[in-house]
Design an enzyme around this catalytic site. Sequence first.
Site, mmCIF file in Angstrom:
data_model
loop_
_atom_site.group_PDB
_atom_site.id
_atom_site.type_symbol
_atom_site.label_atom_id
_atom_site.label_comp_id
_atom_site.label_asym_id
_atom_site.label_seq_id
_atom_site.Cartn_x
_atom_site.Cartn_y
_atom_site.Cartn_z
ATOM 1 C CE LYS A 17 -8.657 49.798 -22.442
ATOM 2 N NZ LYS A 17 -9.304 50.163 -21.162
ATOM 3 C CD GLN A 61 -8.641 49.312 -17.542
ATOM 4 O OE1 GLN A 61 -8.255 49.880 -18.543
ATOM 5 N NE2 GLN A 61 -9.692 48.508 -17.557
ATOM 6 C CG ASP A 84 -12.735 54.895 -20.792
ATOM 7 O OD1 ASP A 84 -12.774 54.237 -21.846
ATOM 8 O OD2 ASP A 84 -12.087 54.543 -19.781
#
Length: 247
Positions: A17, A61, A84
């Site tokens: 990412k 994450q 997200d």
Amino acid sequence: MILVGEDPASAVYVRNKVAACEKAGMRSLRDVYAPDVDPAVVFKRIAELNADPTVHGILVQLPLPKHFDSEAVLESISPEKDVDGFHAENVGALMQGNPRFIPCTPYGVMKMLESANVPLKGAEVVIVGRSNIVGKPMAMLLLAQSCTVTICHSQSKDLAFHTRRADILVAAVGRAKMITGDMIKPGATVIDVGINRTPEGKLCGDVDFETAKEVAGAITPVPGGVGPMTITMLLANTLEAAERCVK
Ligand code: NDP
């Protein structure tokens, strides 16, 4: 991007990412914490990032270590920076058909279906997996496109009965090669979300690509299919968040 712990797969995802941000000319910060960090430290950092006007997207994450309340962490991210799309406010907006951020993996799948001109209206869709990050939002997005959606999970009886009916089959389980060619309707579009390792250490999906490709009309590979799309949509969500700030 906030990474807690030493899970090797998570470290690879975060690294990819960061690399994608750099390639696209987006500034990225990577905060890495020891697996035993006090959650208060992470909450404090999220509060700082929430308040920082130069930061448009915050990503934690998953999975987090067991001593973290993951839900509380996700809820502590400002919904306007929740690229997200996991904050309850954003999940609710998606459910109501008015999304602010679409979770990146299902968003990437929708983009792939769109670019391949796969007909959606009235299509029979079977999704294997009902997680909050893939299966459930995937179902919402396809339902919004007037697909007929079936969601299967570990307690579903006769999985193959369902998968064989699917015009579009989405596998998001995390079990190497569990969907074999005989479980697929001829001509179906097969989307393989799974990321697994074979005993030899190679990456593979939830679909047995070799047998499935003989039956499917179209199929996504692993690696090189849904994974890169997920990262792309993360960048798209971050760009959208930044654009909203200047409007
Ligand atoms: P979860 O473990 O959260 O969910 C897995 C789902 O699969 C659960 O709903 C579970 O059912 C179901 N399941 C387990 N065993 C079976 C079975 N035998 N038959 C039918 N259903 C079963 O996983 P995620 O959704 O987070 O991830 C799924 C996969 O996708 C993983 O391999 C992950 O690495 C990958 N992934 C890939 C991404 C990408 O960018 N390509 C992004 C995110 C994930 P139950 O609910 O009953 O337990």
